[in-house]
Design a protein around this motif. Structure first.
Motif, PDB file in Angstrom:
ATOM      1  N   TRP A 118     -15.616   6.132  -3.227  1.00 50.97           N
ATOM      2  CA  TRP A 118     -15.715   5.176  -4.338  1.00 50.97           C
ATOM      3  C   TRP A 118     -15.703   5.852  -5.693  1.00 50.97           C
ATOM      4  O   TRP A 118     -15.938   5.203  -6.701  1.00 50.97           O
ATOM      5  CB  TRP A 118     -17.001   4.357  -4.181  1.00 50.97           C
ATOM      6  N   ALA A 119     -15.416   7.136  -5.718  1.00 48.38           N
ATOM      7  CA  ALA A 119     -15.326   7.893  -6.974  1.00 48.38           C
ATOM      8  C   ALA A 119     -16.592   7.733  -7.814  1.00 48.38           C
ATOM      9  O   ALA A 119     -16.537   7.700  -9.046  1.00 48.38           O
ATOM     10  CB  ALA A 119     -14.093   7.454  -7.771  1.00 48.38           C
ATOM     11  N   GLY A 120     -17.728   7.626  -7.135  1.00 47.09           N
ATOM     12  CA  GLY A 120     -18.996   7.510  -7.837  1.00 47.09           C
ATOM     13  C   GLY A 120     -19.237   6.164  -8.486  1.00 47.09           C
ATOM     14  O   GLY A 120     -20.184   6.010  -9.273  1.00 47.09           O
ATOM     15  N   ARG A 121     -18.432   5.177  -8.186  1.00 48.28           N
ATOM     16  CA  ARG A 121     -18.574   3.860  -8.814  1.00 48.28           C
ATOM     17  C   ARG A 121     -19.440   2.957  -7.940  1.00 48.28           C
ATOM     18  O   ARG A 121     -19.015   2.489  -6.881  1.00 48.28           O
ATOM     19  CB  ARG A 121     -17.197   3.220  -9.014  1.00 48.28           C
TER      20      ARG A 121
ATOM     21  N   SER B  69       0.815  -1.223   0.000  1.00 52.18           N
ATOM     22  CA  SER B  69       0.000   0.000   0.000  1.00 52.18           C
ATOM     23  C   SER B  69       0.843   1.265   0.000  1.00 52.18           C
ATOM     24  O   SER B  69       0.373   2.334  -0.411  1.00 52.18           O
ATOM     25  CB  SER B  69      -0.910   0.009   1.223  1.00 52.18           C
ATOM     26  N   GLY B  70       2.074   1.166   0.508  1.00 47.97           N
ATOM     27  CA  GLY B  70       2.900   2.346   0.656  1.00 47.97           C
ATOM     28  C   GLY B  70       2.526   3.205   1.850  1.00 47.97           C
ATOM     29  O   GLY B  70       3.054   4.301   2.029  1.00 47.97           O
TER      30      GLY B  70
ATOM     31  N   ILE C 152      -9.209   3.398  -1.798  1.00 50.90           N
ATOM     32  CA  ILE C 152      -9.839   4.522  -2.483  1.00 50.90           C
ATOM     33  C   ILE C 152      -9.215   4.690  -3.867  1.00 50.90           C
ATOM     34  O   ILE C 152      -7.990   4.771  -3.993  1.00 50.90           O
ATOM     35  CB  ILE C 152      -9.665   5.815  -1.663  1.00 50.90           C
ATOM     36  N   PRO C 153     -10.024   4.754  -4.926  1.00 60.07           N
ATOM     37  CA  PRO C 153      -9.469   4.957  -6.269  1.00 60.07           C
ATOM     38  C   PRO C 153      -8.634   6.235  -6.335  1.00 60.07           C
ATOM     39  O   PRO C 153      -9.103   7.320  -6.018  1.00 60.07           O
ATOM     40  CB  PRO C 153     -10.719   5.069  -7.150  1.00 60.07           C
ATOM     41  N   GLY C 154      -7.374   6.090  -6.716  1.00 60.92           N
ATOM     42  CA  GLY C 154      -6.492   7.234  -6.798  1.00 60.92           C
ATOM     43  C   GLY C 154      -6.079   7.792  -5.453  1.00 60.92           C
ATOM     44  O   GLY C 154      -5.478   8.870  -5.378  1.00 60.92           O
TER      45      GLY C 154
END
Length: 397
Positions: free
Chosen positions: A310-313, A153-154, A236-238
């Motif tokens: 969820w970036a709208g997904r 994950s970093g 989380i996306p991005g």
């Protein structure tokens, strides 16, 4: 008047408005000697400030169900775990016997986190606590503060590791222990879990001494890996890969540094930590076999502390929703214990989740008639929770 509900909120809101109005109207009309006039004006100002503060506290309590009654608030309420109703959902409950460990095993001197086996960039011991002295390690166990960095994950986070007394005894020099990851609520503090505030190490030690649980290694972490944002243990996306950190990095790193069993991990958490426990348990049954959700919830949330995770997904939102997973995905062969009070706002959420559970997933629900969303209630539930984890992990092997 109930501590929760609109009646108290409305009363306090009215008082919060009336005090400033009264202060304005009465300021120049106060009569008497100068000390009396000054005292009356100070009382009006302080009364207005206190009313506003109490209103804010009442709104927060109504939102979070931290205290569900006046006796609970002022310490008169008692949580009696023996009054709980126990329900089962899913498949049959499977338990293992708990081995009765001998207290007289000689100590293994000088044992600590074997960081030489782990990448120095992954795990670092940053301090000891006052939980025990060196001579007490084989009697009380040891708590160490660590900085754990995730290679996948970093991400990095501070936490604490509790090693049970058996970890330091010759008899168990080659023994590998089950491990339990304990997650805070939001915002939460890992230090609070090992201090007298919650005292998980003390509970774990007492459970082993009472032969109600076997010795296990515990790692204590914040559920919010990247504060101040509430990531809800989500990739989380991005953004931060919080679930990867908690579900993959933490077990991988600690399995390299400690004598813990791979694929024999448990999870435990309260509130947001309970939600994370349920979700990660359902996502990663290859690593985590059992979990405990103390007053958790079982749906995805979107509020100012989380933002859009969820970036709208919608598929990603569904994937992070335990209710959706229980209804639409193949149930994993895991065991989960959930606790809730009938007075908590998430009680119906818990019941709804129980109705969705299917075998081979197994859920034990401990439902209290009274209790709030607070550490007093959870403290009464922790001993049974540790016993549950021990029974469903290989603590007796």
């Amino acid at each position: 008047m109930s501590l929760l509900g609109t009646s108290l909120i409305v009363l306090l809101a009215v008082l919060a408005v009336l005090f400033p109005v009264a202060t304005y109207l009465l300021w120049s009309r106060v009569r008497g000697p100068r000390p009396v006039r000054a005292g009356s004006r100070v009382a009006l100002l302080v009364g207005g400030q206190l009313t506003t503060l109490v209103l804010v506290a009442a709104l927060a309590n109504d939102y979070g169900d931290f205290y569900t009654s006046w006796s609970d608030l002022f310490g008169g309420g008692q949580v009696n775990i023996n009054q709980a109703t126990v329900l089962h959902a899913g498949g049959p409950q499977v338990s293992r016997s708990v081995h009765r460990h001998q207290p007289g095993d000689p100590a293994v001197h000088g044992v600590r986190l074997d960081v030489n086996k782990a990448d120095a960039h992954d795990l670092r011991v940053v301090g000891d606590t006052n939980f025990s002295t060196r001579s007490q390690w084989a009697v009380r166990g040891r708590v160490e503060a660590v900085l754990l960095s995730g290679p996948q994950s970093g991400l990095s986070a501070d936490g604490y590791v509790y090693l049970p007394p058996q970890y330091f005894r010759h008899r168990y020099a080659h023994h590998r222990f089950p491990a339990v990851e304990v997650l805070t609520g939001y915002p939460g503090s890992a230090q609070g879990e090992v201090s007298s505030h919650q005292d998980y190490p003390g509970h774990a030690l007492q459970a082993v001494r009472a032969h109600k649980a076997g010795p296990m290694v515990y790692v204590f972490l914040r559920s919010a890996v990247v504060p101040v944002r509430d990531t809800e243990c989500t990739d989380i996306p991005g953004g931060p890969q919080a679930e990867t950190y908690l579900a993959q990095d933490v077990p991988t790193v600690l399995q390299s540094a400690l004598r813990v069993r791979p694929n024999d991990w448990g999870l435990m958490g309260d509130s947001t930590g309970g939600y994370c426990t349920t979700k990660i348990l359902m996502h990663h049954p290859d690593t985590f076999r059992a979990g405990v959700s103390l007053s958790g919830y079982y749906h995805t949330i979107h509020d100012p502390t989380t933002g859009n995770l969820w970036a709208g997904r919608k598929p990603l939102k569904d994937f992070n929703n335990p209710e959706w997973l229980a209804q639409h995905e193949a149930p994993p062969p895991v065991s989960l214990m959930v606790t809730i009070s009938k007075q908590e706002r998430t009680y119906r959420d818990t019941v709804r989740f129980l109705h969705l559970v299917r075998p081979p997933m197994r859920v034990t629900a401990v439902i209290l008639p009274t209790g709030g969303h607070n550490f007093v209630t959870w403290g009464a539930e922790v001993p049974g929770a540790l016993a549950f984890l021990s029974q469903h992990l290989s603590a007796g092997s």
